[in-house]
Design an enzyme around this catalytic site. Structure first.
Site, mmCIF file in Angstrom:
data_model
loop_
_atom_site.group_PDB
_atom_site.id
_atom_site.type_symbol
_atom_site.label_atom_id
_atom_site.label_comp_id
_atom_site.label_asym_id
_atom_site.label_seq_id
_atom_site.Cartn_x
_atom_site.Cartn_y
_atom_site.Cartn_z
ATOM 1 C CG HIS A 2 58.373 36.942 -4.396
ATOM 2 N ND1 HIS A 2 58.611 38.292 -4.346
ATOM 3 C CD2 HIS A 2 58.490 36.487 -3.126
ATOM 4 C CE1 HIS A 2 58.866 38.627 -3.087
ATOM 5 N NE2 HIS A 2 58.802 37.557 -2.332
ATOM 6 C CG ASP A 57 62.537 35.525 -8.767
ATOM 7 O OD1 ASP A 57 63.561 35.264 -8.099
ATOM 8 O OD2 ASP A 57 61.460 35.875 -8.246
ATOM 9 C CD GLN A 102 63.062 31.076 -2.014
ATOM 10 O OE1 GLN A 102 63.846 30.276 -1.504
ATOM 11 N NE2 GLN A 102 62.547 32.069 -1.317
ATOM 12 C CE LYS A 116 64.688 35.270 -0.771
ATOM 13 N NZ LYS A 116 63.809 35.419 0.382
ATOM 14 C CB CYS A 150 55.941 38.196 -1.221
ATOM 15 S SG CYS A 150 56.436 39.161 0.186
HETATM 16 N N1 C6P Z 1 60.933 35.532 -0.708
HETATM 17 C C1 C6P Z 1 60.032 34.425 1.230
HETATM 18 O O1 C6P Z 1 59.857 34.306 2.447
HETATM 19 P P1 C6P Z 1 64.204 39.834 -1.759
HETATM 20 O O2 C6P Z 1 63.206 40.148 -0.694
HETATM 21 O O3 C6P Z 1 64.304 40.938 -2.765
HETATM 22 O O4 C6P Z 1 65.505 39.381 -1.224
HETATM 23 O O5 C6P Z 1 63.627 38.541 -2.516
HETATM 24 C C2 C6P Z 1 62.418 38.637 -3.189
HETATM 25 C C3 C6P Z 1 62.005 37.307 -3.728
HETATM 26 C C4 C6P Z 1 61.892 37.161 -5.092
HETATM 27 N N2 C6P Z 1 61.578 35.991 -5.639
HETATM 28 C C5 C6P Z 1 61.322 34.900 -4.892
HETATM 29 C C6 C6P Z 1 61.005 33.610 -5.550
HETATM 30 C C7 C6P Z 1 61.411 34.989 -3.501
HETATM 31 O O6 C6P Z 1 61.171 33.919 -2.756
HETATM 32 C C8 C6P Z 1 61.737 36.228 -2.898
HETATM 33 C C9 C6P Z 1 61.775 36.382 -1.419
HETATM 34 C C10 C6P Z 1 60.926 35.517 0.736
HETATM 35 O O7 C6P Z 1 59.499 33.661 0.430
HETATM 36 C C11 C6P Z 1 60.567 36.849 1.323
HETATM 37 S S1 C6P Z 1 58.996 37.392 0.812
#
Ligand code: C6P
Length: 412
Positions: free
Chosen positions: A122, A201, A204, A227, A369
């Site tokens: 991401h 990371d 997910q 999430k 993203c």
């Molecule tokens: N992915 C998706 O729709 P934040 O936005 O900081 O809470 O999470 C960022 C992020 C980082 N790593 C991974 C693997 C992610 O999936 C995400 C967030 C969302 O896929 C929003 S782009």
């Protein structure tokens, strides 16, 4: 796991969208919140609202206790040694930025040193490292993927064997596009054999899989509350205590200090050293409630339920020969796909999503993203993505498939 009972905790599932009962398949972007989480947040605002760590009056002490208890709950949830290893941030993005800039500020990364990421990352686990590359001449290495969307571990080993000064390996646990679950224990072993810091990371994975940071043996693990049933604006960075003790915080100001003179500052104890300024107190308390909710269900049950839904969705999508699905067959509950037209070009994912929306079905479209993954691996501008959580059902997947089936004759 009683899905029907769980669904009653989520009033949003009662909503009608375009005359149809909502089917929420956009959980990888953000999950819904149960009443228990919203209640925990409103209890704070309505009954013991006060700042933390700053007062000896009753309300401030109650707020402090609740906020600290939430850290302890999260520490237990991921099997951290103590709450000292659990920093509350805004989200995964801020957690990873905290690691990147603290490592750089502390001299752990210098010109010519190497960082390894992968092509499935991401942007949150790519763009901050690119900044170090572009401004401070850190070398950035990118691990390729196998054809099925799994990580090419041979390529990772090749990079680690060839490059001398690899200081960090930073890889996602589960892909928000492909659903791939990476073997983080193995990746951590390889990183540590090289003497590198291992960052995961977990945006997910933490919502869907039982996380044990000791078993993974990662140095850092980042994830977001929103999430996994928690409020927006609250995230977590787990860090091994000895590393957190050693590093310098990059956000500075109130609450993160122990003593300040005009010439010198000493930092507060962990984890507050990394939580500068007034925290998202309500968010932290809400996250504690979300973790409590998930623990009651049991993370093993959560994972089992979602894997079942993913397998079912993949088998039903296979019936539709004009749908192309991306990623491996073994996966968490994330299914990215395109509707292929007779000219072999994908129908715009946005068109697919608006047709589904007309039937009350919410999915996400675009590059999620992860633009390099789409451009350099999948070879498409974007994908449509359905992602599942604890309240989703096979019947909802059937309705989703019914709408997609109608696209063959209607849209193509
Ligand atoms: N992915 C998706 O729709 P934040 O936005 O900081 O809470 O999470 C960022 C992020 C980082 N790593 C991974 C693997 C992610 O999936 C995400 C967030 C969302 O896929 C929003 S782009």
């Amino acid at each position: 796991m009683d899905t029907q009972k769980i669904r009653r905790d989520f009033p949003q599932l009662e909503r009608k969208i375009n005359g149809e009962r909502l089917i929420y398949f956009d959980n990888a972007a953000t999950s819904l919140r149960p009443k228990q989480v919203v209640d925990a947040v409103s209890q704070f605002y309505l009954h013991y609202n006060a700042n933390i760590h700053r007062g000896i009056h009753t309300l401030s002490m109650e707020a402090t206790e609740a906020y600290e208890k939430a850290h302890k709950k999260v520490a237990q949830f991921i099997n951290a040694s103590s709450m000292e290893e659990v920093i509350f941030t805004r989200n995964t993005t801020e957690s990873i930025n905290l690691v990147v800039f603290s490592l750089y500020l502390s001299g752990k990364l210098k010109e010519g040193d190497g960082v390894v990421i992968s092509l499935m990352e991401h942007h949150s686990n790519m763009v901050p490292w690119q900044l170090l590359r572009d401004k401070f001449k850190i070398k950035l290495h990118v691990v390729n993927l196998n054809e099925d969307g799994s990580l090419n571990l041979n390529h990772l080993e090749e990079i680690l064997n060839k490059e001398e000064k690899i200081k960090v390996v930073s890889i996602m646990h589960a892909s928000n596009v492909l659903g791939t679950v990476n073997d983080v224990r193995k990746i951590g072993e390889l990183a540590h054999r090289k003497g590198a810091i291992f960052v995961v990371d977990g945006a997910q994975s933490a919502p869907h899989i039982k996380i044990d940071v000791k078993d993974i043996d990662c140095d850092f693990f980042a994830f977001s509350g929103h999430k996994m049933l928690g409020p927006t604006g609250i995230g977590v960075l787990y860090g091994k205590k000895e590393i957190l003790e050693e590093l310098e915080p990059f956000l500075r100001g109130g609450d993160m200090i122990w003593r300040v003179t005009l010439d010198k500052v000493t930092f507060n104890k962990l984890p507050w050293k990394y939580e500068a300024g007034t925290s998202n107190i309500a968010g932290g308390i809400g996250l504690g409630a979300a973790v409590g909710y998930l623990e009651k269900i049991g993370m093993d049950n959560v994972e089992k339920h979602e894997r079942k839904l993913a397998t079912y969705a993949l088998s039903r999508l296979k019936e539709l020969n004009f749908i192309r699905v991306y990623g491996p067959s073994e996966r968490i509950g994330v299914v990215s796909f395109n509707v292929m037209q007779k000219n072999e070009k994908p129908l715009s994912p946005e068109v697919v999503a608006s047709i589904l929306d007309k039937h009350g079905i919410a999915i996400r479209t675009g590059c999620h993203c992860a633009q390099p993954l789409h451009n350099d691996f999948l070879g498409v501008r974007g994908t449509a993505r359905a992602s599942f959580y604890i309240y989703n059902t096979k019947e909802e997947i059937d309705s989703f498939i019914d709408v997609l089936s109608s696209l063959k004759s209607n849209a193509l």
